[in-house]
Write an enzyme that holds these catalytic residues in place. Structure first.
Site, PDB file in Angstrom:
ATOM      1  N   TYR A 143       0.863  -1.183   0.000  1.00  0.00           N
ATOM      2  CA  TYR A 143       0.000   0.000   0.000  1.00  0.00           C
ATOM      3  C   TYR A 143       0.896   1.228   0.000  1.00  0.00           C
ATOM      4  O   TYR A 143       1.837   1.311   0.792  1.00  0.00           O
ATOM      5  CB  TYR A 143      -0.887  -0.006   1.250  1.00  0.00           C
ATOM      6  N   ASP A 238       9.305   2.805  -0.698  1.00  0.00           N
ATOM      7  CA  ASP A 238       8.319   3.496   0.127  1.00  0.00           C
ATOM      8  C   ASP A 238       8.630   3.152   1.581  1.00  0.00           C
ATOM      9  O   ASP A 238       8.280   2.082   2.070  1.00  0.00           O
ATOM     10  CB  ASP A 238       6.909   3.049  -0.268  1.00  0.00           C
ATOM     11  N   LYS A 266       5.184   9.580   8.612  1.00  0.00           N
ATOM     12  CA  LYS A 266       5.018   9.031   9.968  1.00  0.00           C
ATOM     13  C   LYS A 266       6.075   9.503  10.973  1.00  0.00           C
ATOM     14  O   LYS A 266       6.007  10.632  11.428  1.00  0.00           O
ATOM     15  CB  LYS A 266       4.959   7.508   9.895  1.00  0.00           C
TER      16      LYS A 266
END
Ligand code: HOZ
Length: 429
Positions: A143, A238, A266
């Site tokens: 994702y 990623d 994050k």
């Protein structure tokens, strides 16, 4: 009077799609009322009814220092006195860029954005501009946020809700996204053969976190690196989840593979909305105003996120930080395994550093297909049994759990005891 979770959710359902601002929070995959959080401190959160939980979601990864770390809060308080946003450059942004570059040698230039989705979307645009190609390759169950090109065989909430690829994504765009199974070097070679010199980018979570935690097989990332280099395809790691998590320098440090571009988010924002993409100067200098690839953002480099990020990174550089966190994670995982064995519950736990996932299956989980074989109903029962005992795990089989430096050995022992009782309850059904 303060509303209870039940009343809040009923009200939220009238006001927000599915009653939430992000799908997995609705708890549809695990059942029960979604959590409404009043506050967090250290390793714990407290809901609006005053129940306290040991938190293994940690805002889906950013809170590696736990909730409301005093030094991060202090840094934020200082910024609040000087202004929250200027839409102009600040000294702290330059410092954060410098820290990111020091942590990730593959990042020669970096652009700050506001979320991981923004970062991956922009990285793809750069790759397409640099190569003049349109096709991209991603891995099933990975994702990378919710940009159109990347919502194909996606993990995270898409997997949690069992959705097919999202309506609203133009077919013409989805057709440009090639997918192969994670950890399958043969399928990868075949995709590079079929789409010979046509792939602008390969994007990968070097440690998958959004089909649950799945480590790369030995040699998989190296093969990916070689194939991408041979065909002039831009390799994008990623590292929104893994950056500053599995090691200070992310999965690329842990596995010794340098991508062309990296996306971050994050942890680097210390729990505030943030993202970043960066990499080789030759690629990043295509980004406006240095080059013609357009990408912009009013709140990019926002002083609050930058201050929280800078302080968080400083604390992560303390000697032994990652060693302690990994040891804590290993003792939790070992304890969970022992309790599952004792209760004869079939469980496979994957862990890389302080991210992990207990899958309810006896088989190894190495890709999306094997992750999907896990018993999600059993996971739901486990989640609810833990919740009753004051432990908050991710409300989905297909999301990674995290540990923070605020978790203590006593917290881990409490979690293992609760899991033991939960496994026994599961086995007695
Ligand atoms: N799908 C997100 C984590 N991988 C969940 C974000 C959220 O609900 O806050």
């Amino acid at each position: 009077m303060n509303l209870k979770s039940e009343d809040l959710f009923r009200k939220a359902l009238r006001l927000m799609p599915g009653g939430v601002n992000s799908p997995v929070r609705a708890f549809r995959a695990v059942g029960g009322e979604p959590l409404f959080v009043a506050s967090g401190k250290g390793a714990r959160i407290t809901d609006v009814e005053g129940r306290s939980y040991l938190d293994y979601v940690l805002s889906w990864g950013p809170l590696i220092l736990g909730h409301c770390h005093p030094q991060v809060m202090e840094a934020l308080a200082r910024v609040l006195e000087t202004g929250t946003s200027f839409g102009a450059s600040t000294p702290a942004e330059v410092e954060l860029a410098e820290q990111i570059q020091a942590a990730f040698p593959s990042i020669e230039r970096v652009r700050l954005v506001n979320s991981g989705t923004e970062a991956t979307m922009a990285a793809l645009r750069v790759a397409r501009a640099a190569t003049g190609r349109e096709k991209i390759l991603k891995f099933e169950g990975c994702y990378h946020g919710h940009a159109d090109s990347l919502l194909v065989k996606a993990g995270s909430g898409v997997a949690t809700l069992g959705l097919p690829d999202s309506p609203g994504v133009p077919r013409a765009l989805a057709e440009l996204t090639i997918t192969v199974p994670f950890n399958d070097s043969a399928a990868l070679e075949e995709a590079f053969r079929v789409h010979d010199h046509q792939l602008a980018a390969v994007i990968v979570e070097p440690v998958a976190g959004n089909m649950g935690c799945v480590a790369p097989r030995a040699g998989f990332l190296a093969r990916l690196r070689t194939l991408a280099a041979e065909q002039g395809t831009v390799l994008i790691f990623d590292e929104v989840l893994t950056g500053f998590r599995v090691a200070y320098g992310g999965a690329q440090q842990l596995y010794g593979i340098q991508p062309d571009l990296t996306t971050l988010g994050k942890i680097m924002g210390g729990g505030l909305p943030v993202g970043a993409y960066g990499g080789k100067a030759a690629l990043m200098d295509l980004v406006a105003p240095a080059g013609p690839v357009y990408q912009a953002g009013t709140l990019s480099g926002n002083p609050l996120a930058v201050a929280a990020g800078l302080k968080t990174l400083e604390l992560l550089r303390a000697p032994g930080f990652y060693e302690r966190l990994d040891a804590l994670a290993e003792s939790l995982v070992a304890g969970l395994r022992a309790e599952a064995d004792r209760a004869s519950v079939a469980l496979t736990i994957n862990r890389v550093g302080s991210m992990f996932t207990p899958f309810f299956t006896a088989e190894a989980v190495t890709d999306y297909a094997s992750a999907k074989k896990a018993d999600t109903a059993a996971f739901g029962r486990f989640f609810r049994a833990l919740r009753e005992r004051g432990i908050y795990f991710p409300p989905s089989q297909f999301e990674a759990a995290f540990i923070s430096s605020a978790h203590s050995e006593d917290d881990i022992a409490e979690t293992i005891r609760a899991a033991g009782a939960a496994f026994t309850a599961l086995a007695c059904r």
